[in-house]
Design a protein around this motif. Structure first.
Motif, PDB file in Angstrom:
ATOM      1  N   ALA A  67       0.840  -1.205   0.000  1.00  7.69           N
ATOM      2  CA  ALA A  67       0.000   0.000   0.000  1.00  7.69           C
ATOM      3  C   ALA A  67       0.873   1.253   0.000  1.00  7.69           C
ATOM      4  CB  ALA A  67      -0.919  -0.016   1.209  1.00  7.69           C
ATOM      5  N   HIS A  68       1.944   1.213   0.767  1.00  7.05           N
ATOM      6  CA  HIS A  68       2.797   2.392   0.861  1.00  7.05           C
ATOM      7  C   HIS A  68       3.436   2.729  -0.479  1.00  7.05           C
ATOM      8  CE1 HIS A  68       5.873   5.155   2.362  1.00  7.05           C
ATOM      9  NE2 HIS A  68       4.902   5.475   3.212  1.00  7.05           N
ATOM     10  N   GLU A  90      -1.581  -3.946  -8.483  1.00  4.83           N
ATOM     11  CA  GLU A  90      -2.532  -3.514  -9.518  1.00  4.83           C
ATOM     12  C   GLU A  90      -3.898  -3.218  -8.916  1.00  4.83           C
ATOM     13  OE1 GLU A  90      -2.670  -6.408 -12.683  1.00  4.83           O
ATOM     14  OE2 GLU A  90      -0.514  -6.134 -13.035  1.00  4.83           O
ATOM     15  N   VAL A  91      -4.313  -4.070  -7.959  1.00  2.00           N
ATOM     16  CA  VAL A  91      -5.640  -3.883  -7.351  1.00  2.00           C
ATOM     17  C   VAL A  91      -5.689  -2.535  -6.617  1.00  2.00           C
ATOM     18  CG1 VAL A  91      -7.298  -4.771  -5.668  1.00  2.00           C
ATOM     19  CG2 VAL A  91      -5.997  -6.371  -7.085  1.00  2.00           C
ATOM     20  N   ILE A  92      -4.702  -2.315  -5.726  1.00  5.13           N
ATOM     21  CA  ILE A  92      -4.718  -1.047  -4.963  1.00  5.13           C
ATOM     22  C   ILE A  92      -4.527   0.117  -5.937  1.00  5.13           C
ATOM     23  CG2 ILE A  92      -3.758   0.179  -2.969  1.00  5.13           C
ATOM     24  CD1 ILE A  92      -2.574  -2.481  -2.027  1.00  5.13           C
ATOM     25  N   GLY A  93      -3.662  -0.091  -6.915  1.00  4.10           N
ATOM     26  CA  GLY A  93      -3.436   0.933  -7.940  1.00  4.10           C
ATOM     27  C   GLY A  93      -4.725   1.292  -8.662  1.00  4.10           C
ATOM     28  N   THR A 133     -12.270  12.071  -8.454  1.00  6.96           N
ATOM     29  CA  THR A 133     -12.503  13.062  -7.395  1.00  6.96           C
ATOM     30  C   THR A 133     -11.948  14.429  -7.816  1.00  6.96           C
ATOM     31  OG1 THR A 133     -12.218  11.276  -5.824  1.00  6.96           O
ATOM     32  CG2 THR A 133     -12.224  13.487  -4.913  1.00  6.96           C
ATOM     33  N   GLU A 134     -12.820  15.436  -7.780  1.00  7.09           N
ATOM     34  CA  GLU A 134     -12.375  16.764  -8.207  1.00  7.09           C
ATOM     35  C   GLU A 134     -11.847  17.584  -7.038  1.00  7.09           C
ATOM     36  OE1 GLU A 134     -11.825  17.455 -11.204  1.00  7.09           O
ATOM     37  OE2 GLU A 134     -12.798  15.594 -11.882  1.00  7.09           O
ATOM     38  N   THR A 135     -12.524  17.517  -5.884  1.00  3.94           N
ATOM     39  CA  THR A 135     -12.050  18.265  -4.706  1.00  3.94           C
ATOM     40  C   THR A 135     -12.153  17.374  -3.474  1.00  3.94           C
ATOM     41  OG1 THR A 135     -14.288  19.031  -4.394  1.00  3.94           O
ATOM     42  CG2 THR A 135     -12.777  20.588  -5.452  1.00  3.94           C
ATOM     43  N   GLY A 136     -11.401  17.771  -2.441  1.00  4.85           N
ATOM     44  CA  GLY A 136     -11.514  17.026  -1.186  1.00  4.85           C
ATOM     45  C   GLY A 136     -10.301  16.156  -0.927  1.00  4.85           C
ATOM     46  N   GLU A 137     -10.563  14.957  -0.427  1.00  4.43           N
ATOM     47  CA  GLU A 137      -9.406  14.153  -0.062  1.00  4.43           C
ATOM     48  C   GLU A 137      -9.560  12.672  -0.383  1.00  4.43           C
ATOM     49  OE1 GLU A 137      -9.110  13.361   4.281  1.00  4.43           O
ATOM     50  OE2 GLU A 137     -10.463  15.104   4.357  1.00  4.43           O
ATOM     51  N   ILE A 138      -8.406  12.036  -0.387  1.00  5.06           N
ATOM     52  CA  ILE A 138      -8.365  10.590  -0.638  1.00  5.06           C
ATOM     53  C   ILE A 138      -7.499   9.988   0.458  1.00  5.06           C
ATOM     54  CG2 ILE A 138      -7.538   8.790  -2.204  1.00  5.06           C
ATOM     55  CD1 ILE A 138      -7.890  10.860  -4.463  1.00  5.06           C
ATOM     56  N   SER A 139      -7.948   8.845   1.012  1.00  2.00           N
ATOM     57  CA  SER A 139      -7.075   8.198   1.993  1.00  2.00           C
ATOM     58  C   SER A 139      -7.055   6.693   1.789  1.00  2.00           C
ATOM     59  CB  SER A 139      -7.549   8.531   3.404  1.00  2.00           C
ATOM     60  OG  SER A 139      -8.888   8.124   3.541  1.00  2.00           O
ATOM     61  N   ILE A 140      -5.869   6.151   2.035  1.00  2.00           N
ATOM     62  CA  ILE A 140      -5.742   4.686   2.013  1.00  2.00           C
ATOM     63  C   ILE A 140      -5.734   4.263   3.480  1.00  2.00           C
ATOM     64  CG2 ILE A 140      -4.303   2.736   1.321  1.00  2.00           C
ATOM     65  CD1 ILE A 140      -2.979   4.514  -0.765  1.00  2.00           C
ATOM     66  N   ASN A 141      -6.673   3.386   3.846  1.00  2.00           N
ATOM     67  CA  ASN A 141      -6.777   3.010   5.260  1.00  2.00           C
ATOM     68  C   ASN A 141      -6.657   1.509   5.446  1.00  2.00           C
ATOM     69  OD1 ASN A 141      -7.595   5.771   6.061  1.00  2.00           O
ATOM     70  ND2 ASN A 141      -9.357   5.251   4.758  1.00  2.00           N
ATOM     71  N   HIS A 180      -7.803  -5.605   6.327  1.00  2.00           N
ATOM     72  CA  HIS A 180      -8.745  -4.835   5.508  1.00  2.00           C
ATOM     73  C   HIS A 180      -8.035  -3.617   4.927  1.00  2.00           C
ATOM     74  CE1 HIS A 180     -12.945  -3.263   4.888  1.00  2.00           C
ATOM     75  NE2 HIS A 180     -12.278  -2.134   4.837  1.00  2.00           N
ATOM     76  N   LEU A 181      -8.271  -3.346   3.646  1.00  2.00           N
ATOM     77  CA  LEU A 181      -7.733  -2.105   3.075  1.00  2.00           C
ATOM     78  C   LEU A 181      -8.854  -1.381   2.345  1.00  2.00           C
ATOM     79  CD1 LEU A 181      -4.445  -1.346   1.301  1.00  2.00           C
ATOM     80  CD2 LEU A 181      -6.544  -0.811   0.091  1.00  2.00           C
ATOM     81  N   GLY A 182      -8.983  -0.091   2.618  1.00  2.00           N
ATOM     82  CA  GLY A 182     -10.009   0.685   1.940  1.00  2.00           C
ATOM     83  C   GLY A 182      -9.393   1.940   1.329  1.00  2.00           C
ATOM     84  N   VAL A 183      -9.913   2.333   0.154  1.00  2.00           N
ATOM     85  CA  VAL A 183      -9.471   3.601  -0.433  1.00  2.00           C
ATOM     86  C   VAL A 183     -10.704   4.510  -0.464  1.00  2.00           C
ATOM     87  CG1 VAL A 183      -8.545   4.742  -2.470  1.00  2.00           C
ATOM     88  CG2 VAL A 183      -7.673   2.503  -1.804  1.00  2.00           C
ATOM     89  N   LYS A 184     -10.639   5.588   0.332  1.00  2.00           N
ATOM     90  CA  LYS A 184     -11.811   6.422   0.526  1.00  2.00           C
ATOM     91  C   LYS A 184     -11.626   7.750  -0.194  1.00  2.00           C
ATOM     92  CE  LYS A 184     -14.722   7.706   4.344  1.00  2.00           C
ATOM     93  NZ  LYS A 184     -14.883   7.758   5.750  1.00  2.00           N
TER      94      LYS A 184
END
Ligand code: ADP
Length: 565
Positions: free
Chosen positions: A389-390, A428-431, A441-449, A459-463
């Motif tokens: 993920a990193h 590839e999946v996380i990518g 996403t146009e504005t705001g944020e993205i996080s990998i958790n 568990h891995l989520g991309v929000k």
């Protein structure tokens, strides 16, 4: 009893069975002349047809002169039936290599018995004539004939019992019809010979019904052989059935005693005739529709194959130029073309991320058929999910921040996140998840958790705070080529990324899913089992990546060579 021994009645039945069996045999043969099963079945049913006819001839008083010859020929046809039963398991329901020596040995015995039947009176000594017909008098060696007749079905059945487990569903279904027919035939004969004859009738008068019951075997076997081909035996069955009823009803017209009786009979005959024709016609229509469907299905499969080939070809062709673009961008950014203004570096970075997206897309296109056909090779290792993920986080950080998005990764301190996967594939999946989030996403944020819901799952989520996806569309999202309508027009994509991600995660025994609400962003997630094996240290590269790297290196070398000239 009257009717049972009525000559005209039996003549009709014998001739009808003879016709039907021969017809089915010829039909099976003409369906597929090359198929050994069909050929052997044709022989079987034609031999049976003659057997039933030849068994009946001695019963006809006018044919006494031919009675003995006919009885002997009848035994020959029975020998052929028995030999065929020996051979049947080698060809039906699936073809195996017949044991040649065994078959030749059986032929030899059959021919020897056949010669004894025809040229001596050791098998059939003679015939006794009764009111109902002729009964065979056994010769000294009749026992050998009977044993051989029994061995055929016994050999068939034993073989099928042993073979049963090795058959697939389709073959079992085919065989079931044949066995059912064979058992019905044997059952009728055994009941007649060992119960009805000794206890009730005390003569061979009913033998014919044993013979007639062969229809079960022929009918059901041909059904099973032919049904799964284009032609449907149901039509033949309906035709034969209707024909027999017509004959019976027609003959009743002549036995009508009064004019009322005659009119009723005529009425029934006409009604049944019309009904029979309608039945056959509707069956034919249904069948032709089925054939059309089969044809179209075949055509669709072909088109699908062509489409896959096209995708593959297109992806291959695209890979070289986009790898070249990647190479040139990195050379320019590394200063190989001299100093570049700050602003140009920004533009180049954008070109680079769009190009990376293209590379991801092309790799997805190449991978999809490999995964589906099981051709993709997985190099499984035990790695830490947080490491994979990193590396994704690092590679997307620049692109996300350039778009003005806040981008973060959250990995809890104490987790056991060892997983057994092909790291390049998981990459590839996380990518795919992160690339989609940045893309949509146009504005705001993205996080990998990353989190650990239970001890043995990670568990891995991309929000993201993107457009979100409606409930109806969520259900279709992991299907091949599916793209959400509202976003599809605005971005490049194939609708393959999530489909491939699902296949890959499931390959690694995990689950994939998403939480999303329209207008409120999405979170794509997967969960994998934690591995208890030690970490693998050596890292190998995946085929596409490796291929890309090789192409890149060659490009650089070429470039350097031209520079030196
Ligand atoms: P592609 O991105 O190439 O179209 P994917 O299979 O990766 O293919 O995604 C399928 C569809 O799912 C996309 O077309 C997009 O409509 C939708 N989608 C995927 N990820 C997101 C996201 N993070 N936010 C909104 N929609 C998304």
């Amino acid at each position: 009893m009257e009717l049972v021994n009525n000559l005209a009645f039996n003549t009709v039945i014998a001739v009808v069975i003879f016709g039907a069996s021969s017809y089915l045999g010829i039909l099976a043969y003409s369906q597929d002349k090359k198929s050994s099963a069909n050929r052997i079945f044709a022989r079987f049913s034609i031999a049976t047809a003659f057997w039933i006819l030849l068994a009946f001839i001695p019963d006809i008083p006018n044919f006494r002169n031919f009675a003995l010859l006919s009885a002997k020929l009848n035994y020959l046809t029975l020998l052929i039936v028995s030999v065929t039963l020996f051979e049947f398991p080698f060809y039906f329901p699936k073809e195996r290599k017949p044991k040649k020596a065994l078959i030749y040995f059986i032929y030899l015995i059959a021919v020897t018995i056949g010669l004894l039947v025809i040229f001596t009176n050791k098998v059939i000594f003679g015939l006794d004539y009764f009111g109902w017909g002729a009964s065979y008098i056994d010769g000294d060696m009749a026992g050998i004939f009977y044993i051989f007749m029994l061995l055929g079905p016994i050999f068939s059945i034993t073989n099928y019992v042993f073979m049963w487990r090795t058959l697939d569903k389709f073959e079992k279904r085919k065989l079931r019809y044949f066995l059912f027919g064979l058992f019905s035939f044997l059952a009728v004969n055994i009941i007649l010979q060992s119960i009805v004859k000794p206890l009730f009738v005390h003569t061979d008068a009913l033998y014919k019904f044993g013979n007639y019951s062969a229809v079960f075997m022929i009918g059901l076997t041909s059904y099973s052989i032919i049904r799964y081909r284009l032609f449907d035996i149901r039509i033949v069955a309906a035709e034969v059935f209707t024909f027999v009823i017509w004959i019976i009803l027609f003959s009743r017209l002549f036995s009508s005693q009064t004019s009322v009786d005659l009119s009723v009979n005529v009425f029934v005959f006409v009604l049944i005739s019309i009904f029979g024709m309608l039945l056959i016609k509707s069956l034919k229509t249904e069948l032709s529709q089925k054939e059309k469907l089969l044809f179209l299905n075949e055509k669709l499969k072909n088109l699908d194959k062509q489409k896959n080939e096209f995708i593959n070809m297109a992806a291959h062709e695209l890979r070289a130029p986009i790898t070249a673009i990647k190479g040139y961008i990195s050379m320019i950014m590394e200063g190989d073309a001299g100093v570049i203004p700050e602003k140009a570096i920004g533009y180049l970075t954008d070109v680079n991320s769009v190009n990376e997206r293209l590379i991801r897309l092309v790799n997805n296109m190449l991978n999809v058929s490999r995964i589906e056909e099981g051709r993709l090779i997985y190099n499984t290792e035990v790695v830490k999910l947080s490491d994979v993920a990193h590396s994704i986080y690092v590679s997307f950080k620049f692109e996300a921040e350039r778009k003005g998005l806040k981008f973060s990764i959250n990995i809890p301190e104490h987790i056991d996140d060892k997983i057994e996967v092909d790291p390049d594939r998981l990459n590839e999946v996380i990518g795919n998840f992160v690339s989609n989030s940045v893309k949509y996403t146009e504005t705001g944020e993205i996080s990998i958790n990353i989190s650990q819901p239970t001890k043995d799952r990670i568990h891995l989520g991309v929000k993201d705070t993107g457009p979100g996806i409606s409930k109806e569309e969520q259900d279709k999202l992991f299907q091949k080529f599916y793209r959400v309508e509202s976003t599809a027009g605005k971005t490049i994509g194939t609708g393959l990324g999530l489909y491939i991600s699902k296949l890959l995660v499931e390959k690694f025994n995990g689950k994939i899913g998403l939480k999303s609400e329209l207008g409120k962003g999405s979170e794509f997630w997967f969960e994998l089992p934690v591995s208890d094996k030690p970490l693998t240290t050596e890292v190998e590269h995946d085929n596409n990546e490796a291929q890309n790297e090789v192409e890149l290196k060659t490009l650089r070398e070429k470039e350097k060579a031209t520079k030196h000239k």
